[in-house]
Scaffold this active site. Structure first.
Site, PDB file in Angstrom:
ATOM      1  N   CYS A  95       0.843  -1.200   0.000  1.00  0.00           N
ATOM      2  CA  CYS A  95       0.000   0.000   0.000  1.00  0.00           C
ATOM      3  C   CYS A  95       0.872   1.242   0.000  1.00  0.00           C
ATOM      4  O   CYS A  95       1.906   1.285   0.680  1.00  0.00           O
ATOM      5  CB  CYS A  95      -0.915   0.006   1.229  1.00  0.00           C
ATOM      6  SG  CYS A  95      -2.033   1.438   1.288  1.00  0.00           S
ATOM      7  N   HIS A 136      -9.302  -2.985  -3.087  1.00  0.00           N
ATOM      8  CA  HIS A 136      -8.302  -2.382  -2.202  1.00  0.00           C
ATOM      9  C   HIS A 136      -8.616  -0.895  -2.000  1.00  0.00           C
ATOM     10  O   HIS A 136      -8.534  -0.380  -0.868  1.00  0.00           O
ATOM     11  CB  HIS A 136      -6.893  -2.556  -2.803  1.00  0.00           C
ATOM     12  CG  HIS A 136      -5.792  -1.920  -2.022  1.00  0.00           C
ATOM     13  ND1 HIS A 136      -4.850  -2.646  -1.329  1.00  0.00           N
ATOM     14  CD2 HIS A 136      -5.458  -0.613  -1.834  1.00  0.00           C
ATOM     15  CE1 HIS A 136      -3.995  -1.805  -0.735  1.00  0.00           C
ATOM     16  NE2 HIS A 136      -4.335  -0.570  -1.023  1.00  0.00           N
ATOM     17  N   GLU A 137      -9.005  -0.212  -3.100  1.00  0.00           N
ATOM     18  CA  GLU A 137      -9.284   1.230  -3.011  1.00  0.00           C
ATOM     19  C   GLU A 137     -10.589   1.514  -2.269  1.00  0.00           C
ATOM     20  O   GLU A 137     -10.642   2.425  -1.437  1.00  0.00           O
ATOM     21  CB  GLU A 137      -9.322   1.860  -4.407  1.00  0.00           C
ATOM     22  CG  GLU A 137      -8.039   1.705  -5.218  1.00  0.00           C
ATOM     23  CD  GLU A 137      -6.775   2.056  -4.445  1.00  0.00           C
ATOM     24  OE1 GLU A 137      -5.737   1.411  -4.687  1.00  0.00           O
ATOM     25  OE2 GLU A 137      -6.820   2.939  -3.551  1.00  0.00           O
ATOM     26  N   HIS A 164     -10.184   1.500   1.349  1.00  0.00           N
ATOM     27  CA  HIS A 164      -9.654   2.746   1.910  1.00  0.00           C
ATOM     28  C   HIS A 164     -10.775   3.723   2.232  1.00  0.00           C
ATOM     29  O   HIS A 164     -10.701   4.469   3.210  1.00  0.00           O
ATOM     30  CB  HIS A 164      -8.656   3.422   0.958  1.00  0.00           C
ATOM     31  CG  HIS A 164      -7.246   2.903   1.043  1.00  0.00           C
ATOM     32  ND1 HIS A 164      -6.524   2.867   2.212  1.00  0.00           N
ATOM     33  CD2 HIS A 164      -6.435   2.399   0.091  1.00  0.00           C
ATOM     34  CE1 HIS A 164      -5.324   2.350   1.980  1.00  0.00           C
ATOM     35  NE2 HIS A 164      -5.235   2.050   0.699  1.00  0.00           N
TER      36      HIS A 164
HETATM   37  C1  LIG Z   1       1.702  -0.143  -3.066  1.00  0.00           C
HETATM   38  C2  LIG Z   1       2.231  -0.407  -4.460  1.00  0.00           C
HETATM   39  C3  LIG Z   1       3.245  -1.520  -4.414  1.00  0.00           C
HETATM   40  C4  LIG Z   1       2.853   0.869  -5.010  1.00  0.00           C
HETATM   41  C5  LIG Z   1       1.066  -0.880  -5.347  1.00  0.00           C
HETATM   42  N1  LIG Z   1       1.547  -1.087  -6.703  1.00  0.00           N
HETATM   43  C6  LIG Z   1       1.541  -2.358  -7.146  1.00  0.00           C
HETATM   44  O1  LIG Z   1       1.102  -3.299  -6.457  1.00  0.00           O
HETATM   45  N2  LIG Z   1       2.113  -2.665  -8.355  1.00  0.00           N
HETATM   46  C7  LIG Z   1       2.015  -2.025  -9.541  1.00  0.00           C
HETATM   47  C8  LIG Z   1       2.460  -0.723  -9.732  1.00  0.00           C
HETATM   48  C9  LIG Z   1       2.345  -0.171 -10.997  1.00  0.00           C
HETATM   49  F1  LIG Z   1       2.750   1.055 -11.204  1.00  0.00           F
HETATM   50  C10 LIG Z   1       1.806  -0.889 -12.039  1.00  0.00           C
HETATM   51  C11 LIG Z   1       1.364  -2.176 -11.789  1.00  0.00           C
HETATM   52  F2  LIG Z   1       0.798  -2.847 -12.779  1.00  0.00           F
HETATM   53  C12 LIG Z   1       1.470  -2.749 -10.566  1.00  0.00           C
HETATM   54  C13 LIG Z   1      -0.089   0.117  -5.392  1.00  0.00           C
HETATM   55  O2  LIG Z   1      -0.025   1.051  -6.165  1.00  0.00           O
HETATM   56  N3  LIG Z   1      -1.180  -0.125  -4.603  1.00  0.00           N
HETATM   57  C14 LIG Z   1      -2.203   0.902  -4.597  1.00  0.00           C
HETATM   58  C15 LIG Z   1      -2.499   1.457  -3.212  1.00  0.00           C
HETATM   59  O3  LIG Z   1      -1.741   1.365  -2.273  1.00  0.00           O
HETATM   60  N4  LIG Z   1      -3.685   2.031  -3.145  1.00  0.00           N
HETATM   61  O4  LIG Z   1      -4.127   2.536  -1.977  1.00  0.00           O
HETATM   62  C16 LIG Z   1      -1.400  -1.336  -3.800  1.00  0.00           C
HETATM   63  C17 LIG Z   1      -1.972  -2.457  -4.682  1.00  0.00           C
HETATM   64  C18 LIG Z   1      -2.032  -3.765  -3.883  1.00  0.00           C
HETATM   65  C19 LIG Z   1      -3.161  -4.538  -4.465  1.00  0.00           C
HETATM   66  C20 LIG Z   1      -4.056  -3.573  -5.148  1.00  0.00           C
HETATM   67  C21 LIG Z   1      -3.428  -2.236  -5.141  1.00  0.00           C
HETATM   68 ZN   LIG Z   2      -3.556   1.293  -0.381  1.00  0.00          ZN
END
Ligand SMILES: CC(C)(C)[C@H](NC(=O)Nc1cc(F)cc(F)c1)C(=O)N(CC(=O)NO)CC1CCCC1
Ligand SMILES: [Zn+2]
Length: 187
Positions: free
Chosen positions: A114, A157-158, A161
């Site tokens: 996250c 996930h969003e 939040h």
């Molecule tokens: C926390 C982080 C590791 C940065 C995560 N990114 C991710 O899982 N990989 C990723 C990144 C890219 F740019 C393109 C791609 F295809 C994959 C993420 O953005 N989130 C979003 C967040 O924290 N929202 O509050 C966490 C993800 C975990 C599962 C769903 C969202």
């Molecule tokens: Zn998150």
């Protein structure tokens, strides 16, 4: 422009609040916020800009992560098909709702992280495999979308939040890697 400095981290009580619905018609401020959130995700997925601005590659961002307790989230799930550059799902969601979901469950094989959590929390985060959501887009138009696989995981996930739920709330304390029959592991 939003940078990592604008993203609040675990411990900030706003991450545990239930965010408020946004009123329609959307205010200029709420429209601009949506644009800024999507721009953050685009920048974070652009290798040059991400490097320049020191951004973690983000696929989703919720307004409470900016210390704004409103039911707004931006989602940018890149294409998983090298033949097709179109994102799998890209939109700013106002007042999103999960209308229905599959009985089948799913989780990411590598677990979740996250943008608001600066540590690794190992374990499977079990979610619905498929969901049908409704939301209002930036033009104020009501959308109804079916999502599956990675996009369904990101949107859940969003929306968590917006309800003060963190991904690790779903991890089985006793055995973080326990999996019931029939859970789809997404790699
Ligand atoms: C926390 C982080 C590791 C940065 C995560 N990114 C991710 O899982 N990989 C990723 C990144 C890219 F740019 C393109 C791609 F295809 C994959 C993420 O953005 N989130 C979003 C967040 O924290 N929202 O509050 C966490 C993800 C975990 C599962 C769903 C969202
Ligand atoms: Zn998150």
């Amino acid at each position: 422009m939003i940078t990592m400095d604008d993203i609040i981290r675990e411990g900030n009580p706003t991450l545990r609040e239930v965010a408020k619905e946004v009123p329609f018609p959307l205010s200029e401020a709420d429209i601009q916020l949506g644009k800024d959130m999507m721009e953050f995700l685009e920048n974070s997925q652009d290798p040059v800009k991400a490097e320049e601005l020191n951004l973690r590659g983000g696929v989703g961002l919720a307004a409470p992560q900016l210390d704004i307790s409103k039911r707004i989230t931006a989602v940018l799930v890149p294409s998983s098909d090298p033949e097709n550059p179109e994102p799998e799902f890209k939109d700013v969601l106002y007042n999103p709702k999960i209308l229905s979901h599959s009985v089948q469950e799913a989780c990411l094989g590598e677990g979740e992280g996250c943008l608001s959590v600066d540590r690794e929390v190992p374990g499977y985060v079990v979610r619905h495999a498929r969901i049908t959501i409704s939301y209002y887009d930036m033009q104020g138009k009501k959308q109804k979308v079916r999502l599956k696989n990675y996009a369904a995981i990101v949107v859940q996930h969003e929306i968590d939040h917006l309800n003060g739920v963190m991904f690790y709330d779903h991890i089985n304390e006793k055995n973080p890697f326990s999996l019931k029959e029939g859970i789809l592991v997404i790699d």
